[in-house]
Write a protein that holds these residues in place. Structure first.
Motif, PDB file in Angstrom:
ATOM      1  N   PRO A   1       0.827  -1.214   0.000  1.00  0.00           N
ATOM      2  CA  PRO A   1       0.000   0.000   0.000  1.00  0.00           C
ATOM      3  C   PRO A   1       0.858   1.259   0.000  1.00  0.00           C
ATOM      4  N   ARG A   2       0.425   2.254  -0.723  1.00  0.00           N
ATOM      5  CA  ARG A   2       1.110   3.539  -0.755  1.00  0.00           C
ATOM      6  C   ARG A   2       0.738   4.355   0.475  1.00  0.00           C
ATOM      7  N   MET A   3       1.666   5.184   0.889  1.00  0.00           N
ATOM      8  CA  MET A   3       1.421   6.033   2.046  1.00  0.00           C
ATOM      9  C   MET A   3       1.546   7.499   1.642  1.00  0.00           C
ATOM     10  N   PRO A   4       0.650   8.323   2.105  1.00  0.00           N
ATOM     11  CA  PRO A   4       0.786   9.753   1.824  1.00  0.00           C
ATOM     12  C   PRO A   4       1.819  10.382   2.756  1.00  0.00           C
ATOM     13  N   VAL A   5       2.644  11.238   2.206  1.00  0.00           N
ATOM     14  CA  VAL A   5       3.633  11.951   3.011  1.00  0.00           C
ATOM     15  C   VAL A   5       3.900  13.296   2.336  1.00  0.00           C
ATOM     16  N   THR A   6       4.083  14.296   3.133  1.00  0.00           N
ATOM     17  CA  THR A   6       4.433  15.618   2.596  1.00  0.00           C
ATOM     18  C   THR A   6       5.824  15.971   3.079  1.00  0.00           C
ATOM     19  N   LEU A   7       6.752  16.049   2.128  1.00  0.00           N
ATOM     20  CA  LEU A   7       8.119  16.418   2.436  1.00  0.00           C
ATOM     21  C   LEU A   7       8.296  17.915   2.164  1.00  0.00           C
ATOM     22  N   ARG A   8       8.847  18.603   3.125  1.00  0.00           N
ATOM     23  CA  ARG A   8       9.122  20.022   2.925  1.00  0.00           C
ATOM     24  C   ARG A   8      10.582  20.156   2.504  1.00  0.00           C
ATOM     25  N   VAL A   9      10.788  20.391   1.217  1.00  0.00           N
ATOM     26  CA  VAL A   9      12.124  20.373   0.632  1.00  0.00           C
ATOM     27  C   VAL A   9      12.463  21.766   0.102  1.00  0.00           C
ATOM     28  N   ASN A  10      13.554  22.306   0.592  1.00  0.00           N
ATOM     29  CA  ASN A  10      14.020  23.627   0.156  1.00  0.00           C
ATOM     30  C   ASN A  10      12.914  24.680   0.269  1.00  0.00           C
ATOM     31  N   GLY A  11      12.155  24.576   1.360  1.00  0.00           N
ATOM     32  CA  GLY A  11      11.121  25.557   1.642  1.00  0.00           C
ATOM     33  C   GLY A  11       9.802  25.340   0.933  1.00  0.00           C
ATOM     34  N   GLN A  12       9.673  24.236   0.194  1.00  0.00           N
ATOM     35  CA  GLN A  12       8.456  23.978  -0.567  1.00  0.00           C
ATOM     36  C   GLN A  12       7.848  22.646  -0.153  1.00  0.00           C
ATOM     37  N   ALA A  13       6.534  22.616   0.082  1.00  0.00           N
ATOM     38  CA  ALA A  13       5.842  21.382   0.455  1.00  0.00           C
ATOM     39  C   ALA A  13       5.708  20.486  -0.770  1.00  0.00           C
ATOM     40  N   ARG A  14       6.048  19.207  -0.602  1.00  0.00           N
ATOM     41  CA  ARG A  14       5.992  18.246  -1.705  1.00  0.00           C
ATOM     42  C   ARG A  14       5.145  17.042  -1.281  1.00  0.00           C
ATOM     43  N   PRO A  15       3.826  17.075  -1.552  1.00  0.00           N
ATOM     44  CA  PRO A  15       2.979  15.925  -1.204  1.00  0.00           C
ATOM     45  C   PRO A  15       3.252  14.741  -2.131  1.00  0.00           C
ATOM     46  N   LEU A  16       3.389  13.552  -1.558  1.00  0.00           N
ATOM     47  CA  LEU A  16       3.693  12.354  -2.330  1.00  0.00           C
ATOM     48  C   LEU A  16       2.846  11.181  -1.854  1.00  0.00           C
ATOM     49  N   GLU A  17       2.646  10.215  -2.734  1.00  0.00           N
ATOM     50  CA  GLU A  17       2.092   8.905  -2.382  1.00  0.00           C
ATOM     51  C   GLU A  17       3.186   7.900  -2.711  1.00  0.00           C
ATOM     52  N   ILE A  18       3.806   7.305  -1.698  1.00  0.00           N
ATOM     53  CA  ILE A  18       4.992   6.488  -1.945  1.00  0.00           C
ATOM     54  C   ILE A  18       4.922   5.165  -1.205  1.00  0.00           C
ATOM     55  N   ASP A  19       5.673   4.212  -1.701  1.00  0.00           N
ATOM     56  CA  ASP A  19       5.909   2.956  -0.995  1.00  0.00           C
ATOM     57  C   ASP A  19       6.623   3.296   0.316  1.00  0.00           C
ATOM     58  N   PRO A  20       6.143   2.783   1.450  1.00  0.00           N
ATOM     59  CA  PRO A  20       6.784   3.147   2.722  1.00  0.00           C
ATOM     60  C   PRO A  20       8.238   2.715   2.823  1.00  0.00           C
ATOM     61  N   ARG A  21       8.697   1.856   1.906  1.00  0.00           N
ATOM     62  CA  ARG A  21      10.097   1.424   1.929  1.00  0.00           C
ATOM     63  C   ARG A  21      11.009   2.363   1.136  1.00  0.00           C
ATOM     64  N   THR A  22      10.468   3.395   0.535  1.00  0.00           N
ATOM     65  CA  THR A  22      11.252   4.322  -0.271  1.00  0.00           C
ATOM     66  C   THR A  22      12.193   5.142   0.606  1.00  0.00           C
ATOM     67  N   THR A  23      13.461   5.167   0.225  1.00  0.00           N
ATOM     68  CA  THR A  23      14.412   5.982   0.985  1.00  0.00           C
ATOM     69  C   THR A  23      14.203   7.456   0.668  1.00  0.00           C
ATOM     70  N   LEU A  24      14.691   8.280   1.550  1.00  0.00           N
ATOM     71  CA  LEU A  24      14.602   9.719   1.306  1.00  0.00           C
ATOM     72  C   LEU A  24      15.355  10.080   0.029  1.00  0.00           C
ATOM     73  N   LEU A  25      16.484   9.441  -0.190  1.00  0.00           N
ATOM     74  CA  LEU A  25      17.261   9.723  -1.401  1.00  0.00           C
ATOM     75  C   LEU A  25      16.463   9.413  -2.661  1.00  0.00           C
ATOM     76  N   ASP A  26      15.821   8.256  -2.702  1.00  0.00           N
ATOM     77  CA  ASP A  26      15.044   7.895  -3.890  1.00  0.00           C
ATOM     78  C   ASP A  26      13.834   8.812  -4.056  1.00  0.00           C
ATOM     79  N   ALA A  27      13.220   9.216  -2.949  1.00  0.00           N
ATOM     80  CA  ALA A  27      12.093  10.145  -3.053  1.00  0.00           C
ATOM     81  C   ALA A  27      12.544  11.473  -3.644  1.00  0.00           C
TER      82      ALA A  27
END
Length: 223
Positions: free
Chosen positions: A52-78
């Protein structure tokens, strides 16, 4: 007693007769095998359910980035594959080279060793977010000035790591080569090399990297 006269003689006729008999036997065996119905194909294994995909919002360089990702995804790959910020490099993918270093809440981390879903709401800064528009970050300018790179693959991680390291020194974090915690210490070559030891440059541009960091580090830091 000589029994040579009683031994069967190998003649051209006997060889041909043996060949015809063998061909007939083999042909019959082949027809029998072809007539045998093939074994029933085992039923296909049930497909494993998709993760199942998980919703997550990463705040990167001051900008919100909403994503639906595999929970096993590393931050680097995201960062690289989902957001498109490819400045952070995938080197060893085992946390040993430092090419993927980014800043999370001001702390330097290896992005390949942490999961993206763990950083909901964190402030993430990559090499793309260090500069202020067209104005380079002091460390970026120092790396250019001192030619602190060759192939450039490790450079984003080197610069992000150096930014975190300088803040650690200013905050009073000693290193293993700090001799006196009560004295004001400069960022000597030994201090910089020790504090940057988690970042590998395979081109061996270390002298220039150290010079760039020392230049950007400014005056002595009180530990």
């Amino acid at each position: 007693m000589d029994n040579s006269d009683s031994a069967p003689r190998l003649t051209r006729r006997s060889v041909l007769e043996s060949g015809v008999a063998a061909a007939a036997v083999l042909g019959f065996a082949g027809r029998a095998q072809a007539a045998t119905p093939p074994a029933a194909t085992p039923p296909a294994l049930a497909a494993e359910p998709a993760t199942p995909r998980m919703p997550v919002t990463l705040r990167v360089n001051g900008q919100a980035r909403p994503l639906e990702i595999d929970p096993r995804t590393t931050l680097l790959d995201a960062l690289r594959e989902r957001i498109g910020l490819t400045g952070s490099k995938k080197g060893c993918d085992h946390g040993q080279c430092g090419a993927c270093t980014v800043l999370v809440n001001g702390r330097r981390i290896n992005a390949c060793l942490t999961l993206a879903v763990m950083h909901e709401g964190d402030e993430i800064k990559t090499i793309e977010g260090l500069a202020d528009g067209d104005h380079l970050h002091p460390l970026q300018a120092a790396f250019v000035k001192h030619d602190g790179f060759q192939c450039g693959y490790c450079t984003p991680g080197q610069i992000c790591s150096a930014a975190g390291m300088l803040d650690e020194a200013k905050a009073g974090w000693p290193s293993t080569v700090t001799k006196d915690l009560t004295e004001t210490v400069a960022l000597t070559d030994a201090e910089i090399r020790e504090r940057m030891s988690g970042n590998i440059c395979r081109c061996a541009a270390y002298p220039n990297i150290v010079a760039a960091i020392r230049d950007a580090g400014g005056p002595a830091t009180r530990l």
